[in-house]
Write an enzyme that holds these catalytic residues in place. Sequence first.
Site, short mmCIF file in Angstrom:
data_model
loop_
_atom_site.label_atom_id
_atom_site.label_comp_id
_atom_site.label_asym_id
_atom_site.label_seq_id
_atom_site.Cartn_x
_atom_site.Cartn_y
_atom_site.Cartn_z
N TYR A 1 0.83 -1.21 0.00
CA TYR A 1 0.00 0.00 0.00
C TYR A 1 0.87 1.26 0.00
O TYR A 1 0.70 2.15 -0.83
CB TYR A 1 -0.92 -0.01 1.22
CG TYR A 1 -1.77 1.22 1.38
CD1 TYR A 1 -2.96 1.36 0.68
CD2 TYR A 1 -1.40 2.24 2.25
CE1 TYR A 1 -3.75 2.49 0.84
CE2 TYR A 1 -2.18 3.37 2.42
CZ TYR A 1 -3.36 3.49 1.70
OH TYR A 1 -4.13 4.62 1.85
N LYS B 1 1.38 4.29 -2.90
CA LYS B 1 1.09 5.70 -2.62
C LYS B 1 2.32 6.57 -2.88
O LYS B 1 2.20 7.72 -3.29
CB LYS B 1 0.61 5.85 -1.18
CG LYS B 1 -0.79 5.33 -0.93
CD LYS B 1 -1.83 6.07 -1.73
CE LYS B 1 -3.24 5.72 -1.30
NZ LYS B 1 -4.26 6.45 -2.11
#
Length: 301
Positions: free
Chosen positions: A166, A170
Amino acid sequence: MQELAFNGRTVVVTGAGRGIGRAYALLLASRGAQVAVVDLGAKTDGSGVESGDPAAEVVKEIVDAGGTAIALRADVATEDGARSIVEETVDAFGGLDALINNAGIVRTAPFAEVSREEYQRHLDVHYFGSLWMCKAAWPHLGRSAAGRIVNTVSGAMLGNPLMTHYGSSKGAVFGLTRNLALDGLEAGIRVNAIAPGAGTRMAQASADSLSPEIMEFMRTALLPELVAPVGAFLAHPSCTVTGEVFNAAGGMVNRMAVVNTAGLHDPELTIEKVAAGWDQVMAVDERAQPQVVALPEIPAS
């Protein structure tokens, strides 16, 4: 201060069926924006689509309150899906002035247990989803008097337990934001990012990486409605900064800055000199300079 309105402006908000995206859409519509509410209705980990149509539900809220909105159920993770979102928005409203890339997925897991497919899925939604949306919207934003893009990053890109997949996806969005900010200067397109904190179902899905006390605080104090004003301001013509990232949570707003320290300079540098001067390399003091995307100077009339 005069109220900041969005009358006559069209904004696309992805992931707008729930949480922070819904808060963006409701706020923007209440200030006069024509909003394209985009939500595929995906599961939080991106492994499939749930039943129901959250985008349509948000549009009903907006219309019932006297606003203007359309619901779009397309996949931002594909180039065709992103293109269809922009085309349908322009067909409905005649143009596009701002894009808020908010759609995202999350699942916590130890680094060694994350499959290649899951890394790809996070990249497809976060990075490529933002990229395809920006690419499709770019010519229309260039024709706007003040094109604006608001991407969504996360503090997890700086390091967070159980979030390598994740956080790194990002981080890719952060790099996209900085580079698009440079490309957008000539056309007047401002590109920034927000790192939000709110007690949404996405936050709940990452609860394994957070303490129960933090999760309870997020649910009760970090409301999506306290993030929305920051994203909305970044989408407004009066916001002229570009290439920046802003943290927003619980009514707090601050700038996340990338800085270069004064560091060490020695034309005869050796390993030993690096070691001896390491405190100087690391020192973040008044000499540290933030890295900015500088706006072009406007010639004096």
